[in-house]
Motif scaffolding. Structure first.
Motif, mmCIF file in Angstrom:
data_model
loop_
_atom_site.group_PDB
_atom_site.id
_atom_site.type_symbol
_atom_site.label_atom_id
_atom_site.label_comp_id
_atom_site.label_asym_id
_atom_site.label_seq_id
_atom_site.Cartn_x
_atom_site.Cartn_y
_atom_site.Cartn_z
ATOM 1 N N VAL A 134 0.837 -1.204 0.000
ATOM 2 C CA VAL A 134 0.000 0.000 0.000
ATOM 3 C C VAL A 134 0.869 1.251 0.000
ATOM 4 O O VAL A 134 0.555 2.255 -0.658
ATOM 5 N N GLY A 135 1.993 1.205 0.720
ATOM 6 C CA GLY A 135 2.916 2.328 0.730
ATOM 7 C C GLY A 135 3.511 2.606 -0.647
ATOM 8 O O GLY A 135 3.696 3.764 -1.034
ATOM 9 N N ILE A 136 3.804 1.545 -1.392
ATOM 10 C CA ILE A 136 4.328 1.715 -2.751
ATOM 11 C C ILE A 136 3.289 2.387 -3.638
ATOM 12 O O ILE A 136 3.607 3.292 -4.422
ATOM 13 N N ILE A 137 2.033 1.956 -3.502
ATOM 14 C CA ILE A 137 0.961 2.590 -4.287
ATOM 15 C C ILE A 137 0.816 4.057 -3.899
ATOM 16 O O ILE A 137 0.622 4.926 -4.763
ATOM 17 N N SER A 138 0.922 4.361 -2.612
ATOM 18 C CA SER A 138 0.820 5.755 -2.157
ATOM 19 C C SER A 138 1.950 6.604 -2.732
ATOM 20 O O SER A 138 1.741 7.766 -3.106
ATOM 21 N N LEU A 139 3.144 6.032 -2.797
ATOM 22 C CA LEU A 139 4.285 6.754 -3.361
ATOM 23 C C LEU A 139 4.059 7.055 -4.844
ATOM 24 O O LEU A 139 4.306 8.179 -5.312
ATOM 25 N N ILE A 140 3.585 6.046 -5.574
ATOM 26 C CA ILE A 140 3.275 6.249 -6.994
ATOM 27 C C ILE A 140 2.181 7.293 -7.150
ATOM 28 O O ILE A 140 2.231 8.148 -8.047
ATOM 29 N N GLU A 141 1.185 7.244 -6.283
ATOM 30 C CA GLU A 141 0.083 8.211 -6.338
ATOM 31 C C GLU A 141 0.583 9.636 -6.160
ATOM 32 O O GLU A 141 0.219 10.537 -6.931
ATOM 33 N N ARG A 142 1.418 9.855 -5.151
ATOM 34 C CA ARG A 142 1.917 11.207 -4.901
ATOM 35 C C ARG A 142 2.711 11.740 -6.087
ATOM 36 O O ARG A 142 2.556 12.901 -6.485
ATOM 37 N N ARG A 143 3.544 10.891 -6.644
ATOM 38 C CA ARG A 143 4.364 11.342 -7.777
ATOM 39 C C ARG A 143 3.514 11.610 -9.010
ATOM 40 O O ARG A 143 3.737 12.599 -9.724
ATOM 41 N N MET A 144 2.561 10.730 -9.268
ATOM 42 C CA MET A 144 1.733 10.908 -10.463
ATOM 43 C C MET A 144 0.838 12.135 -10.342
ATOM 44 O O MET A 144 0.735 12.944 -11.274
ATOM 45 N N LEU A 145 0.180 12.292 -9.196
ATOM 46 C CA LEU A 145 -0.698 13.449 -9.015
ATOM 47 C C LEU A 145 0.094 14.756 -9.004
ATOM 48 O O LEU A 145 -0.396 15.785 -9.462
ATOM 49 N N LYS A 146 1.327 14.703 -8.503
ATOM 50 C CA LYS A 146 2.166 15.899 -8.525
ATOM 51 C C LYS A 146 2.498 16.288 -9.966
ATOM 52 O O LYS A 146 2.471 17.464 -10.328
ATOM 53 N N ARG A 147 2.790 15.292 -10.783
ATOM 54 C CA ARG A 147 3.088 15.569 -12.188
ATOM 55 C C ARG A 147 1.873 16.077 -12.934
ATOM 56 O O ARG A 147 1.968 16.867 -13.868
#
Length: 290
Positions: free
Chosen positions: A273-286
Motif C-alpha cells: 500500500v505504501g508503494i501505491i501511495s508513493l506512486i500516487e503522490r508522484r503521479m498526481l504531482k506531475r
C-alpha cells in the motif's frame, strides 16, 4: 515530532494492553504447572512465565518480534533466505499470488468501470451483479473455486490469483466508476462546446479526474488481494505461503508462529500500500493535482 507523538502514544497503549492480556490469558498454564510442581509463584515470576511460554495462548510482543527476526533476518544471516522455515520464502509465495490477482482484478475492474460509465445497459445490468457478488463470503466460495479448477488440472498460483482478483476487483470498479463520473456538467459542457469526441472527453477529462479515486481503490484492492491469497491457501492444505504457515501453526499449537505470520502479512500489506501511495503522490504531482 508533533505528528509522531499521537502514533507513539497509540503504539505504547497497544503494547501495555497486549502485555497485560498476555498475563491474563497465559497465567492459568503457569499456575497449573506451579501447582503440579508444588511450588508457589511470586507475582514477578508469574508475569515472567506468562511472557516466555513456548506455546502461549497469547504470545507477548517480544516473542512475536523474536520469531519474526528468527524466520527472516536470522535466515538471511544463515544463508537460507528461501528455506521452508523462512517467512521470506512463504511471503514470496503469497506475494506472487497477491500481485497476480491484483493485476487481474484491477484490469477487470477498470474495464468494467469504463463500460458501466459509457454504456447504460452495462450500468443497469453489470453493476448490480458486481455488488451482489460481494455478498458471498469468500470462505464459502474459495473452496469451490479451488475444487473446480483442480478438477480440470489447474493448480498452484492460478486458483489463489483468481480468489485474490475476486476480492480486489470490486473496490476498483466502485472507485473508478465514481472517479469517471466526477467531472461536473460545466466541464462536460465545455468539452462539448469545443466539439470534443467521446474518446477525447475520456482521455482529457474523465480519466485524469478519476486518478485520486482510482489510487484510493487500488490501496483497498491491494489489501483485499493479499487477504484473498491467504484465504486461498487455507482450504488446500498448502505447505507454502503465509496462509499455510498460519495453518501449520494452528495444527501444532504454535501460536507464536501464527502471530509472526500474521504480522508478516500485515507488514507486506503495509509495504504494498505504501508503494501505491508513493506512486500516487508522484503521479498526481506531475498532473498538478497535488
Amino acid at each position: 515530532m508533533n505528528k509522531l507523538l499521537p502514533i507513539l502514544t497509540v503504539v505504547v497503549a497497544i503494547m501495555v494492553v497486549w502485555y497485560a492480556a498476555a498475563v491474563g490469558m497465559n497465567k492459568k498454564w503457569a499456575l497449573d504447572q506451579a501447582e503440579r510442581a508444588g511450588i508457589s509463584l511470586s507475582t514477578g515470576a508469574l508475569i515472567s512465565d506468562t511472557w516466555s511460554q513456548d506455546r502461549p495462548r497469547l504470545p507477548a510482543p517480544h516473542q512475536v518480534v523474536a520469531e519474526l527476526w528468527k524466520s527472516t533476518g536470522g535466515m538471511v544471516i544463515k544463508g537460507k533466505p528461501f528455506s521452508k522455515r523462512s517467512l521470506i520464502f512463504h511471503g514470496w509465495i503469497t506475494l506472487s499470488a497477491t500481485l497476480a490477482g491484483f493485476v487481474i482484478g484491477t484490469s477487470a475492474g477498470i474495464l468494467l468501470a469504463v463500460g458501466i460509465v459509457h454504456n447504460k445497459a452495462m450500468d443497469m445490468s453489470v453493476m448490480p451483479w458486481a455488488i451482489a457478488s460481494q455478498t458471498i463470503p469468500i470462505l464459502a466460495i474459495a473452496p469451490m473455486i479451488i475444487v473446480v479448477l483442480n478438477s480440470i488440472g489447474v493448480q498452484g498460483l492460478i486458483p489463489k490469483a483468481i480468489i485474490s482478483a475476486y476480492l480486489s476487483f470490486f473496490p476498483v470498479v466502485v472507485g473508478m466508476v465514481k472517479g469517471l463520473r466526477s467531472p461536473d456538467h460545466m466541464q462536460l459542457d465545455l468539452l462539448r462546446t469545443y466539439n470534443a469526441s467521446g474518446s477525447e472527453t475520456f482521455w482529457k477529462l474523465r480519466l485524469p479526474s478519476s486518478m485520486p479515486y482510482l489510487f484510493t481503490s487500488l490501496k483497498i484492492g491491494m489489501a483485499a488481494s493479499l487477504v484473498g491469497a491467504i484465504v486461498g491457501e487455507l482450504p488446500t492444505g498448502a505447505i507454502r505461503g503465509l496462509g499455510a504457515r498460519m495453518l501449520t501453526g494452528s495444527y501444532y499449537g504454535q501460536t507464536i508462529q501464527i502471530w509472526s505470520a500474521l504480522f508478516a502479512a500485515a507488514i507486506l500489506a503495509a509495504t504494498l500500500v505504501g508503494i501505491i501511495s508513493l506512486i500516487e503522490r508522484r503521479m498526481l504531482k506531475r498532473m498538478g493535482a497535488a
